[in-house]
Write a protein that holds these residues in place. Structure first.
Motif, mmCIF file in Angstrom:
data_model
loop_
_atom_site.group_PDB
_atom_site.id
_atom_site.type_symbol
_atom_site.label_atom_id
_atom_site.label_comp_id
_atom_site.label_asym_id
_atom_site.label_seq_id
_atom_site.Cartn_x
_atom_site.Cartn_y
_atom_site.Cartn_z
ATOM 1 N N SER A 150 32.198 27.187 -18.434
ATOM 2 C CA SER A 150 30.842 26.687 -18.662
ATOM 3 C C SER A 150 30.883 25.239 -19.147
ATOM 4 C CB SER A 150 30.109 27.551 -19.689
ATOM 5 O OG SER A 150 30.066 28.875 -19.216
ATOM 6 N N ALA A 151 31.852 24.922 -20.027
ATOM 7 C CA ALA A 151 31.962 23.540 -20.532
ATOM 8 C C ALA A 151 32.321 22.602 -19.380
ATOM 9 C CB ALA A 151 33.029 23.466 -21.613
ATOM 10 N N PHE A 183 30.790 18.441 -15.502
ATOM 11 C CA PHE A 183 30.737 18.035 -14.088
ATOM 12 C C PHE A 183 29.318 17.574 -13.719
ATOM 13 C CE2 PHE A 183 30.246 18.874 -9.570
ATOM 14 C CZ PHE A 183 31.353 18.240 -9.056
ATOM 15 N N ASP A 184 28.317 18.373 -14.106
ATOM 16 C CA ASP A 184 26.931 18.030 -13.777
ATOM 17 C C ASP A 184 26.496 16.753 -14.498
ATOM 18 O OD1 ASP A 184 26.686 20.086 -12.046
ATOM 19 O OD2 ASP A 184 25.695 21.446 -13.440
ATOM 20 N N GLU A 185 26.908 16.626 -15.754
ATOM 21 C CA GLU A 185 26.525 15.418 -16.494
ATOM 22 C C GLU A 185 27.182 14.179 -15.889
ATOM 23 O OE1 GLU A 185 25.613 17.578 -20.737
ATOM 24 O OE2 GLU A 185 27.049 15.939 -20.728
ATOM 25 N N SER A 186 28.444 14.316 -15.487
ATOM 26 C CA SER A 186 29.133 13.170 -14.877
ATOM 27 C C SER A 186 28.443 12.752 -13.583
ATOM 28 C CB SER A 186 30.584 13.502 -14.539
ATOM 29 O OG SER A 186 31.229 13.952 -15.663
ATOM 30 N N GLU A 193 28.258 5.142 -20.538
ATOM 31 C CA GLU A 193 29.651 5.062 -20.071
ATOM 32 C C GLU A 193 30.604 5.789 -21.026
ATOM 33 O OE1 GLU A 193 30.999 3.858 -17.140
ATOM 34 O OE2 GLU A 193 28.917 3.849 -16.519
ATOM 35 N N ALA A 194 30.273 5.763 -22.332
ATOM 36 C CA ALA A 194 31.105 6.501 -23.296
ATOM 37 C C ALA A 194 30.959 7.997 -23.019
ATOM 38 C CB ALA A 194 30.662 6.170 -24.716
ATOM 39 N N ALA A 195 29.712 8.412 -22.739
ATOM 40 C CA ALA A 195 29.472 9.835 -22.437
ATOM 41 C C ALA A 195 30.209 10.243 -21.168
ATOM 42 C CB ALA A 195 27.976 10.075 -22.290
ATOM 43 N N LEU A 196 30.178 9.338 -20.169
ATOM 44 C CA LEU A 196 30.846 9.645 -18.894
ATOM 45 C C LEU A 196 32.361 9.823 -19.114
ATOM 46 C CD1 LEU A 196 30.689 9.949 -15.819
ATOM 47 C CD2 LEU A 196 30.840 7.487 -15.604
ATOM 48 N N LYS A 197 32.932 8.923 -19.909
ATOM 49 C CA LYS A 197 34.369 8.973 -20.176
ATOM 50 C C LYS A 197 34.749 10.323 -20.816
ATOM 51 C CE LYS A 197 37.640 5.741 -22.195
ATOM 52 N NZ LYS A 197 37.736 4.594 -23.071
ATOM 53 N N ILE A 215 34.558 13.040 -18.250
ATOM 54 C CA ILE A 215 35.673 12.975 -17.286
ATOM 55 C C ILE A 215 36.931 13.580 -17.915
ATOM 56 C CG2 ILE A 215 37.223 11.385 -16.041
ATOM 57 C CD1 ILE A 215 34.768 9.697 -15.382
ATOM 58 N N LYS A 216 37.079 13.398 -19.209
ATOM 59 C CA LYS A 216 38.263 13.966 -19.877
ATOM 60 C C LYS A 216 38.211 15.503 -19.816
ATOM 61 C CE LYS A 216 41.252 13.885 -23.829
ATOM 62 N NZ LYS A 216 41.869 15.059 -23.338
#
Ligand code: HEM
Length: 334
Positions: free
Chosen positions: A28-29, A34-37, A61-65, A68-69
């Motif tokens: 789920s996480a 994935f959806d947020e990215s 961009e911080a949220a995206l990083k 992605i991790k």
């Protein structure tokens, strides 16, 4: 979306993600990240300072990083587990999913087909296979709610071809009775799904870049490096391609004597055409048919608010804007 994600994980990577049930926390996480990215990446198109944000690692961009991790950790673990499994079962049937096949191939060229390459394969299949079928099904059920007679025709086709009419099945037993032969016989359902994709192609705009100077079939000349785009959404609604009733949802336009008639992929462009036509087309139809059959056998669907204007949201894929609340009314088992 959770259901199609579970399905692509099972078939693609041999993993039970169980997002639909929500029983797998990591799964789920991963789906959330994935959806947020996906949404954050799309946001770059309308954010003139996204590169600056990336440089300072702030805001979106911080949220995206961070997301992605989460994705990378999850996928890398998946590849590791699969490698271990393959090492233990060299000669058994683990080749059944797509990832296992790529892993076997990677043994021939480990430098090129490294873990990063395999991670990208997994994400590519996920992007290609999750939102596409899920969004098409949302538009399909929207169309069925707007066209109750068509919904009933499909429900009748389900009764005619799946299972035994005289048996009162449980949901699971009924699903076990959905055979390939039954799926092949359901021309009206196939036509209704195709008609949905004509009006709501899940990849609404697509394009290519010319590798060399070239001439298009209508004589238009393109130079090397030129971008050529086509708008599948508009093409599916053009009267000169589909007739004066192009805007109408009419599955019958795909049938002759009840048999589905395919169109040229260059006219019905929802799956793209030519060498790079969608690899998952048959899989998608199968998956969408099975889900529709199971739902329409047991429920009749109505819009919770018939007056609500339903429109699309601009994304990489054609999403319904906001939610589409529907009421599922149980069908008397017959
Ligand atoms: C209704 C469902 C679907 C639609 C409408 C659809 C549509 C498309 C389109 C338009 C493309 C071309 C994209 C491009 O190159 O610009 C494509 C490519 C692709 N699709 Fe699908 N797709 C669907 C479902 C799926 C599923 C379920 C899978 C995987 C199981 C899948 C796997 C792929 C792959 C791997 C490609 C890349 C093919 C290549 O570049 O050679 N698709 N799809």
């Amino acid at each position: 979306m959770r259901c199609t994600l579970d399905s692509i994980f099972k078939v693609g990577f041999g993993v039970e993600l169980n997002c639909l049930e929500g029983s797998n926390k990591e799964g789920s996480a991963f789906m959330k990240a994935f959806d947020e990215s996906n949404a954050l990446t799309y946001g770059r198109y309308v954010d003139p300072i996204w590169e600056l944000k990336r440089y300072f690692s702030i805001g979106s961009e911080a949220a995206l990083k961070k997301n992605i991790k989460v994705i990378d950790d999850f996928v890398n673990q998946l590849i590791k587990n699969k490698r271990n499994l393959l090492a233990q079962n060299q000669d058994c049937h683990v080749k059944e999913d797509i990832l296992s096949r790529f892993l076997m191939e990677s043994q021939k060229d480990p430098e090129q087909m490294n873990d990063k390459y395999l991670r990208d394969i997994i994400l590519n299949f996920m992007i290609a296979g999750k939102d596409t079928s899920a969004n098409t099904l949302s538009w399909f059920f929207y169309m069925l709610c707007k066209n109750p007679l068509i919904q009933e025709k499909i429900a009748q086709e389900v009764r005619d071809f799946v299972g035994d009419k005289n048996i009162k099945y449980t949901v699971n037993d009924f699903i076990e009775n959905i055979t390939d032969a039954a799926l092949d016989q359901m021309h009206y359902l196939h036509a209704a799904l195709t008609e949905t994709l004509r009006l709501y192609p899940v990849v609404p705009i697509n394009g290519r870049c010319a590798d060399i100077d070239d001439t298009l079939p209508d004589g238009f000349k393109v130079k090397k490096g030129d971008g050529v785009y086509y708008i599948s959404y508009a093409m599916g609604r053009m009267p000169h391609l589909w007739g004066e009733d192009a805007e109408e949802f009419r599955p019958e336009r795909w049938l002759v004597n009840g048999i589905f008639q395919p169109e040229s992929p260059f006219k019905f462009i929802a799956f793209h055409g030519g060498l790079r036509i969608c690899l998952g087309k048959d899989f998608a139809y199968r998956q969408m048919k099975i889900l529709s059959i199971a739902l329409l056998r047991f429920f009749q669907f109505k819009l919770a608010d018939d007056t609500k204007k339903v429109t699309y949201r601009t994304m990489f894929t054609l999403h319904i804007n906001g939610e589409l609340p529907v009421c599922a009314v149980s069908r008397a088992a017959s």
